[in-house]
Structures are given as structure tokens and as C-alpha cells.
Write an enzyme that holds these catalytic residues in place. Sequence first.
Site, short mmCIF file in Angstrom:
data_model
loop_
_atom_site.label_atom_id
_atom_site.label_comp_id
_atom_site.label_asym_id
_atom_site.label_seq_id
_atom_site.Cartn_x
_atom_site.Cartn_y
_atom_site.Cartn_z
N CYS A 108 -12.26 15.09 35.77
CA CYS A 108 -11.90 16.48 35.46
C CYS A 108 -11.34 17.19 36.69
O CYS A 108 -10.81 18.29 36.57
CB CYS A 108 -13.12 17.30 35.03
SG CYS A 108 -13.85 16.80 33.49
N CYS A 120 -16.77 15.74 39.28
CA CYS A 120 -16.20 14.73 38.39
C CYS A 120 -14.72 14.58 38.74
O CYS A 120 -13.94 15.52 38.56
CB CYS A 120 -16.36 15.14 36.93
SG CYS A 120 -15.42 14.04 35.83
N LYS A 163 -7.45 7.84 27.99
CA LYS A 163 -7.20 6.53 28.58
C LYS A 163 -8.52 5.92 29.07
O LYS A 163 -8.78 4.74 28.89
CB LYS A 163 -6.23 6.68 29.76
CG LYS A 163 -5.85 5.37 30.38
CD LYS A 163 -4.99 5.60 31.60
CE LYS A 163 -4.75 4.33 32.36
NZ LYS A 163 -4.17 4.61 33.69
N CYS A 209 -20.59 13.40 32.97
CA CYS A 209 -19.64 14.39 32.44
C CYS A 209 -19.37 14.05 30.98
O CYS A 209 -19.18 12.89 30.63
CB CYS A 209 -18.35 14.32 33.24
SG CYS A 209 -16.97 15.13 32.44
N LYS A 244 -13.35 11.63 21.84
CA LYS A 244 -12.09 12.17 22.34
C LYS A 244 -11.16 11.03 22.73
O LYS A 244 -11.60 10.05 23.33
CB LYS A 244 -12.35 13.06 23.56
CG LYS A 244 -11.08 13.75 24.03
CD LYS A 244 -11.25 14.43 25.39
CE LYS A 244 -9.88 14.83 25.92
NZ LYS A 244 -9.89 15.17 27.33
N HIS A 284 -15.92 12.48 30.57
CA HIS A 284 -15.74 11.17 31.24
C HIS A 284 -17.07 10.44 31.38
O HIS A 284 -17.55 10.20 32.49
CB HIS A 284 -15.09 11.37 32.62
CG HIS A 284 -13.76 12.07 32.56
ND1 HIS A 284 -13.64 13.43 32.70
CD2 HIS A 284 -12.52 11.59 32.31
CE1 HIS A 284 -12.36 13.77 32.56
NE2 HIS A 284 -11.67 12.68 32.32
N HIS A 292 -0.40 10.03 25.95
CA HIS A 292 -0.87 9.55 24.65
C HIS A 292 -0.70 10.70 23.65
O HIS A 292 -0.22 11.77 24.03
CB HIS A 292 -2.30 9.02 24.71
CG HIS A 292 -3.32 10.00 25.22
ND1 HIS A 292 -3.67 11.14 24.54
CD2 HIS A 292 -4.08 10.00 26.34
CE1 HIS A 292 -4.59 11.79 25.19
NE2 HIS A 292 -4.85 11.14 26.31
N HIS A 311 -1.79 14.28 24.62
CA HIS A 311 -0.81 15.06 25.41
C HIS A 311 0.37 15.47 24.52
O HIS A 311 0.88 16.58 24.61
CB HIS A 311 -0.25 14.25 26.58
CG HIS A 311 -1.29 13.63 27.46
ND1 HIS A 311 -1.37 12.28 27.66
CD2 HIS A 311 -2.29 14.18 28.18
CE1 HIS A 311 -2.38 12.02 28.48
NE2 HIS A 311 -2.96 13.16 28.80
N1 MSP Z 1 -3.68 18.49 34.96
C1 MSP Z 1 -4.58 19.18 34.13
C2 MSP Z 1 -3.95 20.43 33.56
C3 MSP Z 1 -3.43 21.40 34.57
S1 MSP Z 1 -2.66 22.76 33.84
C4 MSP Z 1 -2.44 23.85 35.06
C5 MSP Z 1 -5.01 18.29 32.98
N2 MSP Z 1 -4.19 17.29 32.67
S2 MSP Z 1 -4.40 16.18 31.53
O1 MSP Z 1 -3.39 15.19 31.74
O2 MSP Z 1 -5.75 15.73 31.52
O3 MSP Z 1 -4.01 16.86 30.19
C6 MSP Z 1 -4.85 17.72 29.56
C7 MSP Z 1 -4.19 18.24 28.30
O4 MSP Z 1 -3.75 17.16 27.47
C8 MSP Z 1 -5.22 18.96 27.46
O5 MSP Z 1 -5.34 20.31 27.84
C9 MSP Z 1 -4.61 18.84 26.10
O6 MSP Z 1 -3.57 19.77 26.01
C10 MSP Z 1 -4.03 17.44 26.13
N3 MSP Z 1 -4.99 16.45 25.66
C11 MSP Z 1 -5.50 15.40 26.35
N4 MSP Z 1 -6.32 14.68 25.53
C12 MSP Z 1 -6.33 15.24 24.30
C13 MSP Z 1 -6.86 14.88 23.05
N5 MSP Z 1 -7.61 13.82 22.86
N6 MSP Z 1 -6.54 15.66 22.00
C14 MSP Z 1 -5.70 16.74 22.10
N7 MSP Z 1 -5.20 17.10 23.27
C15 MSP Z 1 -5.59 16.47 24.41
O7 MSP Z 1 -6.04 18.54 32.40
#
Ligand code: MSP
Length: 466
Positions: free
Chosen positions: A130, A127, A295, A144, A292, A147, A19, A22
Site C-alpha cells: 500500500c 505495508c 497481481k 494488511c 480483491k 496484501h 488488470h 485498473h
Molecule cells: N499509485 C496509487 C494511486 C496514486 S493516485 C495519486 C495506487 N495505484 S494502484 O496501481 O494500486 O491502483 C489503484 C487503483 O486501481 C484503485 O484505486 C482502483 O482505481 C484500481 N483498482 C485496482 N484493483 C482493483 C480492483 N480489484 N477492482 C477495481 N479497481 C481496482 O494505488
Amino acid sequence: MTKKFFVTTPIYYVNDVPHIGHACTTIAADILARSHRQRGEEVFFLTGTDEHGAKIAQAAEKEGLSPLEFCDKIAPQFEENWKKLDISYDYFIRTTNPEHEKVVQALILKIKENGYIYDATYKGWYCVGCEAFKTPDELVDGKCVEHPNKDLEWYEEKNWFLNLRKVIADNPTVFEKLAYSFPENKRNEMLGKIKIMENDVSISRANVKWGIPIPWDTEQTVYVWFDALINYYSATRFVDGKAEFWPADVHLVGKGINWFHSVIWQGMLLAAGIDIPKKVFAHSHYNTAGQKMSKSLGNVIAPFELVNKFGVDATRYMIAKSFPENDDSDITWEKLTETYNADLANNLGNLVSRLAALAEGLEIDKKEIKISIEYLEKIDNFALPSACEWVFKNYIDPINQKLNEVKPWKLEANDPVRITFLKESIGNLLIATHHLKPIMPNAAKDIIEHFERKIEKKQTPVFARI
Ligand code: MSP
């Protein structure tokens, strides 16, 4: 010797398709990577997917697939999405890659040899969202924060632990300052958290089968975060010719995973006797109506929807302009459309088509363009909204203003005042465009191709009003 520059994004969980949360991290890292290439540096830009752990195993089961089949289905969707957004990554790492798995096992063994691993029983709330244990002070109403609609799970099992407290005690100069961790307000949060830290880090799981086996205890798998963080280092070991890129110049991450990147990762590396990264930058989050975007909360905007509506360059620009570098930023379709119309359609796009029409037939000399240090500092510090503003304030707006004052359309085509003015304005537009190139690579290329030679009568690259 060419300067080397290594930038990473987090590796994303494959239980979710991307999304714009990311996408904002990935686009920001891409802007940085492109900007460093523009400076003549040799860049290694790494992104990828995080594929082990309970969360992925559960998602696979729901779809009736084996975990690996599930990962093989989703990981290419990330690659496709990133290609649609013109993400210029050099390598896409998947943690199920056997080469990565070997590096993880070697590293964990090294840490054990160095005396930083012990076993003990872990009791606590976990969690799955996370993939992390939660201490009571991290919970709100027993849930959490990230979540709130997921129940926590109670774990009580024998685990292997990284003796993080000992690593911290052994490396006071690193952990008393966290000098590599940015921005400063988030660094201070991490420093505060170190002070009250009571536990070490459990780095194995007895009840999670979907993971890399602990080399000396095959009943247990490596904790997914321990496995995932190593991707940054492992890629430099097995991707040909990339070894000299370690230590990383920048790990860009969201604030929710700053602790893992600013404290635990350094603990792991120091325990293994490896250099730590030069910089970790934790940005804030995109929210929708104050929550935030994720999904699990069902409030996501998909990057491909934006690309379909606005096109790839405008999408990248709007994400840069609203990038939550320091504070959370609320994002809505209305706000995005407003930015698009104000900055791109009415301002830059309009200027490009007016200048193109007025300067038809003129020959513009190609000039060496220097990117401003002030602008580069903004890019290096992920001050992307301010970088966008800088280009408009210093170039686009003044050109537009002068155009309305001079009114070249009222002067004869061969009037030297008109010609000098148009050449100067186009020169400035080209400076602006070279600055915008890492943000909008295709639009910038089209504008440069249109103006950096004899200007022909043809469709100009414009952003149509929406
Ligand atoms: N898999 C772990 C990261 C491991 S790194 C060694 C993870 N993945 S995640 O799919 O949840 O992605 C997290 C990252 O996505 C966040 O650190 C951020 O960079 C980005 N974001 C996810 N949701 C977000 C928002 N709502 N806003 C901005 N960035 C966000 O955690």
C-alpha cells in the site's frame, strides 16, 4: 465561454501491468470524459503512472534494472494498454517527470512556510504493497487486508510530518462534511475515520532513496503518496494551457485509496492555500471468488485478453455493465460472456442486423439528438450498470418488442405502414446509439454511419455470438 471539465484516474504503480481492476477505473473515467465532450465541454482527462517509492525500487531491483530504467520499461505498457481500450486521455503524467518534481518541491515548501510541517520520530508498521503505515485497527491477523500475503515492515525513523490535525481544525467546514466525497456511505466511513484519527501524516522517508528530495533536508525523500497526489495539480501547471482546469471536477478512485483522496489530499491543498477538488468518487472493487483482484493474489484478468476475445467496444460495455460503483462485484469469464451474448449479440447486434436488412434502400434524415438528463445524471454519478440498463429498457427492448408485433417483413416493401415503422425504429435506435457512444465509441460510430443516411447493402456492425 466553453465549460471546462477536468477528470482524473489514480496514477497506477508501475510494479504491475494493468488488470481489469485498473481498467475499470480508467474506462469509467473515459466514459465520463467522452460524455462531457459530447456535451460540448472542453475536457482535460488525466491519467498516468506512479513511479517513486520503495515498492517500485524493489520491483526494479528484482529485474536487475535501475528504478528509472524499470519505469521507462513499464510506463509505456500502460499507455499501450489504454490505447487498446480506446482511452481518450489528454495527458499521461509520470511522476519521474522533472516538471512534476519541481511542482512537488514548491508545494511542500509552501506548506512548510504556512506552518503545517514539523519533524518527529515515526514508529509503526509499514505495508510496502500500500506504501502506507498501518494502525493496529487496520490489520487482520497482523497482516494488511489488501496484501495479506506480504509481511509488514517495522519503521522507526525521523520524518517530516504534515500537521493534518491542525489543517482539519483550521478548516472545520470542509472536514465536518466532506461534502465533495461520494458515494455517501463511503463518505461516512471517512468522517468516522477522521473522528478517531490520532496521528498526523508522515510525508518523508529517511530510508527510501528512490524519490524526490525534500528541498530543505536532502537526506530524506518525499513520501510517495505525497508526491503522487500532487500529479493532479502539477499537470495543470506544466501542461500548456491547462492551468485554468484547476480545481479538478472529479477524481475517480478505488475505495482502497479513498482516505488519501478524500482527506489527506484536501489537507495538503488547504495547507498550501490551494482550492480543493470539486468531487472525489470512490468506487468499490472487482473480486474473483470473493477476493480483491490483484497481481499479488494471482487472480487477475488482463484487459487485452478481453479485447482479444470480445473486441474493444464490447469489453468497454461489459466493464461498464459490471462496474462496481457501490458494492464489490464478482467478475468471471462466464459472467462476462453471458452479458456479451445477452445484451450485445442477441439484443443490440441482432436488432441492428434485422433493421439494416429490412430498411435497405431507405433514406434516414439526420436529426439533432438530445441526450437525456436522467441518463447523464447516471453517467455523472458513475451509475454505469444502470446507465446501460436505461438504454436497453427505454430504447432497445421496446424497439425489439414492437418489431415482433408489427412484423414488417410480412408487409410489402413500399407499404407506408412498414416504411413509417422502420423509420421510427431506426430513429429510436439512433437515439440509443448516441447515448451509448461514450461507452462504445467505435460500434456507435459504425451504427450511426450505417443508418444516418441512405441505408446500403453492406456488412452491418454486429456482435457475433460467442
Ligand atoms: N499509485 C496509487 C494511486 C496514486 S493516485 C495519486 C495506487 N495505484 S494502484 O496501481 O494500486 O491502483 C489503484 C487503483 O486501481 C484503485 O484505486 C482502483 O482505481 C484500481 N483498482 C485496482 N484493483 C482493483 C480492483 N480489484 N477492482 C477495481 N479497481 C481496482 O494505488
